[in-house]
Scaffold this active site. Structure first.
Site, PDB file in Angstrom:
ATOM      1  N   CYS A  22       0.541   3.696   2.887  1.00  0.00           N
ATOM      2  CA  CYS A  22       1.042   3.104   4.136  1.00  0.00           C
ATOM      3  C   CYS A  22       2.525   3.395   4.328  1.00  0.00           C
ATOM      4  CB  CYS A  22       0.807   1.592   4.141  1.00  0.00           C
ATOM      5  SG  CYS A  22      -0.942   1.113   4.079  1.00  0.00           S
TER       6      CYS A  22
ATOM      7  N   CYS B 118       0.844  -1.197   0.000  1.00  0.00           N
ATOM      8  CA  CYS B 118       0.000   0.000   0.000  1.00  0.00           C
ATOM      9  C   CYS B 118       0.880   1.248   0.000  1.00  0.00           C
ATOM     10  CB  CYS B 118      -0.906  -0.052   1.234  1.00  0.00           C
ATOM     11  SG  CYS B 118      -1.587   1.512   1.771  1.00  0.00           S
TER      12      CYS B 118
END
Length: 241
Positions: free
Chosen positions: A170, A167
């Site tokens: 992230c 991600c």
């Protein structure tokens, strides 16, 4: 008085066109988890596509899903195996690759195609059934739910960062966490959980809708939840103080 009325009318028109613009931008085929799940359950043999990479799919995925996206070498073969008259259900890590594939399928004659809002994070993070490769989670150093609960119970203030190494947003959380760690020191316990290591913990929490999600606990209770990275440092400072 006339100028005031004119100004108010112009303001109302601007607001109207703004709302129209937002409604046009919203993709009706990106659906919430329960809609996605209910539609899948209504099909005898649902056509589910995991639009992530092969390495991501190998670690975990929705039961019954096949794995391909617009960049797959065997894309045409996968498309040919699908029934255009039946719904197709697509997800990815968020809603990037899934939305791109969903739009392409609809453009090429598929009757229905839906993308899951929040992607695999939403599915696993709310306790829906999924496959996890057992060979990937045998490392005893990985976090279990029992260990997670013990950390929460043993520390007054705990910040939990939940995400995935696949991600992109992230990854932007990590340097912010380092700043927070340096700022608050031993007064704050920071726990980082990734889907690739501890999917069952994420599933058992049943509170994750998107990656990244940050949870702040005080005395065992969640006092702050943050989805995404917008204004993250400022929001954390406010919550911690």
């Amino acid at each position: 008085m006339k100028n005031s009325k004119l100004k108010n009318s112009l303001t109302a028109l601007v607001l109207l066109f703004t709302l129209i613009g937002f409604s046009q931008d919203k993709n009706p085929n990106v659906v919430p988890l329960e809609v996605f799940y209910t539609k899948i359950k209504s099909q005898k043999k649902p056509q589910i596509i995991d639009a992530r990479g092969a390495d991501e799919f190998a670690l975990n995925h929705i039961n019954g899903a096949v794995n391909f996206n617009l960049q797959s070498e065997n894309y045409a073969k996968h498309i040919a195996s699908l029934d255009k008259s039946k719904p197709v259900f697509i997800y990815s890590i968020g809603a990037g690759r899934s939305v791109a594939l969903e739009k392409e399928l609809l453009k090429n004659g598929f009757k229905e195609a839906y993308s899951l809002e929040g992607g695999i994070a939403n599915w696993i993070g709310n306790g829906k059934p999924f496959y996890a490769n057992p060979d990937s989670y045998r490392d005893k150093s990985k976090l279990s739910l029992t260990e997670y609960n013990k950390i929460i119970a043993d520390n007054n203030t705990v910040l939990v960062d939940i995400g995935s190494k696949y991600c992109a947003p992230c990854k932007k959380v990590k340097p912010i966490l380092e700043t927070i760690r340096a700022q608050y020191g031993s007064n704050l316990k920071i726990v980082e959980i990734e889907l690739e290591d501890s999917p069952q913990v994420i599933a058992d929490l049943k509170t994750i809708n998107v990656f990244p999600t940050l949870l702040l606990y005080k005395k065992g209770k969640i006092i702050f939840k943050k989805e995404g990275i917008s204004d993250l440092k400022n929001d954390l400072d406010v919550a911690l103080n």
